[in-house]
Scaffold this motif. Structure first.
Motif, PDB file in Angstrom:
ATOM      1  N   CYS A   1       0.807  -1.302   0.076  1.00 15.15           N
ATOM      2  CA  CYS A   1      -0.030  -0.130  -0.149  1.00 15.15           C
ATOM      3  C   CYS A   1       0.981   1.248  -0.221  1.00 15.15           C
ATOM      4  N   VAL A   2       1.887   1.250   0.833  1.00 12.55           N
ATOM      5  CA  VAL A   2       2.696   2.563   1.019  1.00 12.55           C
ATOM      6  C   VAL A   2       3.609   2.552  -0.456  1.00 12.55           C
ATOM      7  N   ASP A   3       4.129   1.445  -1.025  1.00 15.70           N
ATOM      8  CA  ASP A   3       4.689   1.576  -2.607  1.00 15.70           C
ATOM      9  C   ASP A   3       3.847   2.103  -3.356  1.00 15.70           C
ATOM     10  N   SER A   4       2.596   1.554  -3.525  1.00 11.85           N
ATOM     11  CA  SER A   4       1.620   2.069  -4.329  1.00 11.85           C
ATOM     12  C   SER A   4       1.048   3.534  -4.100  1.00 11.85           C
ATOM     13  N   LEU A   5       1.000   4.006  -2.880  1.00 12.04           N
ATOM     14  CA  LEU A   5       0.742   5.395  -2.740  1.00 12.04           C
ATOM     15  C   LEU A   5       1.827   6.274  -3.234  1.00 12.04           C
ATOM     16  N   LEU A   6       3.062   5.654  -2.968  1.00  8.60           N
ATOM     17  CA  LEU A   6       4.385   6.668  -3.185  1.00  8.60           C
ATOM     18  C   LEU A   6       4.104   6.722  -4.812  1.00  8.60           C
ATOM     19  N   ILE A   7       4.209   5.646  -5.479  1.00  9.74           N
ATOM     20  CA  ILE A   7       4.045   5.761  -7.006  1.00  9.74           C
ATOM     21  C   ILE A   7       3.062   6.628  -7.612  1.00  9.74           C
ATOM     22  N   GLU A   8       2.050   6.413  -6.969  1.00  9.12           N
ATOM     23  CA  GLU A   8       0.893   7.359  -7.454  1.00  9.12           C
ATOM     24  C   GLU A   8       0.898   8.722  -6.997  1.00  9.12           C
ATOM     25  N   MET A   9       1.448   8.952  -6.037  1.00 10.95           N
ATOM     26  CA  MET A   9       1.709  10.496  -5.478  1.00 10.95           C
ATOM     27  C   MET A   9       2.785  10.877  -6.456  1.00 10.95           C
ATOM     28  N   VAL A  10       3.860  10.478  -6.677  1.00 10.68           N
ATOM     29  CA  VAL A  10       4.891  10.966  -7.471  1.00 10.68           C
ATOM     30  C   VAL A  10       4.347  11.008  -8.861  1.00 10.68           C
ATOM     31  N   SER A  11       3.710  10.166  -9.540  1.00 10.85           N
ATOM     32  CA  SER A  11       2.971  10.321 -11.062  1.00 10.85           C
ATOM     33  C   SER A  11       1.955  11.572 -10.868  1.00 10.85           C
ATOM     34  N   SER A  12       1.253  11.509 -10.019  1.00 12.93           N
ATOM     35  CA  SER A  12       0.140  12.695  -9.902  1.00 12.93           C
ATOM     36  C   SER A  12       0.876  13.995 -10.072  1.00 12.93           C
ATOM     37  N   TYR A  13       1.840  14.256  -9.030  1.00 17.79           N
ATOM     38  CA  TYR A  13       2.757  15.426  -8.923  1.00 17.79           C
ATOM     39  C   TYR A  13       3.362  15.764 -10.385  1.00 17.79           C
ATOM     40  N   ALA A  14       4.079  14.598 -10.634  1.00 19.21           N
ATOM     41  CA  ALA A  14       5.175  15.074 -11.676  1.00 19.21           C
ATOM     42  C   ALA A  14       4.577  15.044 -13.232  1.00 19.21           C
ATOM     43  N   ASP A  15       3.470  14.109 -13.092  1.00 18.71           N
ATOM     44  CA  ASP A  15       2.901  14.110 -14.816  1.00 18.71           C
ATOM     45  C   ASP A  15       1.582  14.832 -14.892  1.00 18.71           C
ATOM     46  N   ARG A  16       1.029  15.055 -13.814  1.00 15.17           N
ATOM     47  CA  ARG A  16      -0.412  15.641 -14.038  1.00 15.17           C
ATOM     48  C   ARG A  16      -0.435  17.062 -13.462  1.00 15.17           C
ATOM     49  N   PHE A  17      -0.292  17.230 -11.962  1.00 18.45           N
ATOM     50  CA  PHE A  17      -0.426  18.612 -11.707  1.00 18.45           C
ATOM     51  C   PHE A  17       0.550  19.408 -11.981  1.00 18.45           C
ATOM     52  N   TYR A  18       1.733  19.070 -11.969  1.00 24.25           N
ATOM     53  CA  TYR A  18       2.784  20.080 -12.279  1.00 24.25           C
ATOM     54  C   TYR A  18       3.759  19.408 -13.517  1.00 24.25           C
ATOM     55  N   ALA A  19       3.129  18.976 -14.573  1.00 22.60           N
ATOM     56  CA  ALA A  19       3.768  18.297 -15.489  1.00 22.60           C
ATOM     57  C   ALA A  19       4.752  19.116 -16.277  1.00 22.60           C
ATOM     58  N   THR A  20       4.566  20.497 -16.397  1.00 20.63           N
ATOM     59  CA  THR A  20       5.521  21.518 -17.007  1.00 20.63           C
ATOM     60  C   THR A  20       6.416  22.005 -15.905  1.00 20.63           C
ATOM     61  N   LYS A  21       6.242  21.954 -14.594  1.00 20.20           N
ATOM     62  CA  LYS A  21       7.175  22.328 -13.750  1.00 20.20           C
ATOM     63  C   LYS A  21       7.713  21.382 -12.774  1.00 20.20           C
ATOM     64  N   PRO A  22       8.917  20.573 -13.214  1.00 20.12           N
ATOM     65  CA  PRO A  22       9.341  19.495 -12.559  1.00 20.12           C
ATOM     66  C   PRO A  22       9.668  19.900 -10.829  1.00 20.12           C
ATOM     67  N   GLU A  23      10.479  21.105 -10.724  1.00 20.13           N
ATOM     68  CA  GLU A  23      10.971  21.611  -9.833  1.00 20.13           C
ATOM     69  C   GLU A  23       9.822  21.960  -8.712  1.00 20.13           C
ATOM     70  N   LEU A  24       8.734  22.530  -9.265  1.00 15.69           N
ATOM     71  CA  LEU A  24       7.634  22.529  -8.186  1.00 15.69           C
ATOM     72  C   LEU A  24       7.042  21.276  -7.668  1.00 15.69           C
ATOM     73  N   ALA A  25       6.772  20.280  -8.686  1.00 17.11           N
ATOM     74  CA  ALA A  25       6.416  18.732  -8.339  1.00 17.11           C
ATOM     75  C   ALA A  25       7.573  18.297  -7.026  1.00 17.11           C
ATOM     76  N   ALA A  26       8.491  18.684  -7.361  1.00 15.03           N
ATOM     77  CA  ALA A  26       9.732  17.898  -6.561  1.00 15.03           C
ATOM     78  C   ALA A  26       9.552  18.761  -4.947  1.00 15.03           C
ATOM     79  N   ARG A  27       9.381  19.921  -5.078  1.00 11.36           N
ATOM     80  CA  ARG A  27       9.123  20.663  -3.726  1.00 11.36           C
ATOM     81  C   ARG A  27       7.898  20.066  -2.945  1.00 11.36           C
ATOM     82  N   ARG A  28       6.775  20.040  -3.652  1.00 11.10           N
ATOM     83  CA  ARG A  28       5.576  19.449  -3.206  1.00 11.10           C
ATOM     84  C   ARG A  28       5.541  18.115  -2.535  1.00 11.10           C
ATOM     85  N   ILE A  29       6.235  17.133  -3.291  1.00  8.37           N
ATOM     86  CA  ILE A  29       6.678  15.731  -2.891  1.00  8.37           C
ATOM     87  C   ILE A  29       7.690  15.713  -1.571  1.00  8.37           C
ATOM     88  N   GLU A  30       8.605  16.650  -1.664  1.00  5.72           N
ATOM     89  CA  GLU A  30       9.629  16.710  -0.669  1.00  5.72           C
ATOM     90  C   GLU A  30       8.834  17.255   0.623  1.00  5.72           C
TER      91      GLU A  30
END
Length: 176
Positions: A9-38
């Motif tokens: 469950c934790v693995d799936s949550l991490l994969i989905e969170m990274v995918s959502s932030y990096a590919d959907r919410f902040y697809a054009t701004k990877p540095e912003l996605a990285a800050r949010r995930i961190e």
């Protein structure tokens, strides 16, 4: 009463969170996605550190707190201790996990035959994308470490280095 969450469950949550932030919410701004995930990792680490140190006396120095992170804290999260801890005794610590669980299913090898030798120039692009994806998954554990240390009264910066998957090194620089 001990409460645990399934590793899958934790693995799936991490994969989905990274995918959502990096590919959907902040697809054009990877540095912003990285800050949010961190930052999400920071909040998790802060809360976990609070829970795991409730019954302990306060740590007297940075090294004691880092040892707690490497042994007890890491064991609670990943069911194993950090494999290696190095320091320069001037506020920089390197925590090495030779088999970091959250990277164990990733590969940086873009070639289908597994040889690592790509003949076409797009192979370098694919490899770079794979390295970016792997590094994006490391912002969360960097945040966890930073949040845990922040809760222990140690302001720091945490970065990660992937040398040879699934090995991973976390570099902690104490802010003075």
């Amino acid at each position: 009463m001990v409460r645990e969450v399934s590793e899958s469950c934790v693995d799936s949550l991490l994969i989905e969170m990274v995918s959502s932030y990096a590919d959907r919410f902040y697809a054009t701004k990877p540095e912003l996605a990285a800050r949010r995930i961190e930052f999400i990792g920071f909040q998790v680490g802060h809360q976990l550190s609070e829970r795991y140190t409730m019954e302990r006396p306060r740590f007297t120095d940075h090294l004691e707190a880092i040892k707690f992170i490497c042994k007890d804290f890491w064991s609670e999260i990943f069911k194993k201790q950090i494999d290696n801890l190095k320091t320069n005794h001037r506020g920089t610590f390197v925590l090495q996990d030779n088999r970091f669980r959250w990277l164990s299913h990733m590969s940086l090898d873009p070639s289908p035959d597994g040889s690592g030798l790509s003949q076409d120039p797009s192979g370098a692009l694919v490899e770079n994308k794979a390295a970016q994806a792997a590094s994006m998954h490391l912002y969360f554990p960097c945040g966890i470490i930073r949040g845990a240390l922040s809760n222990l009264g140690i302001p720091c910066a945490v970065s990660a280095d992937i040398s040879n998957l699934p090995a991973c090194s976390f570099v902690v620089r104490i802010k003075v």
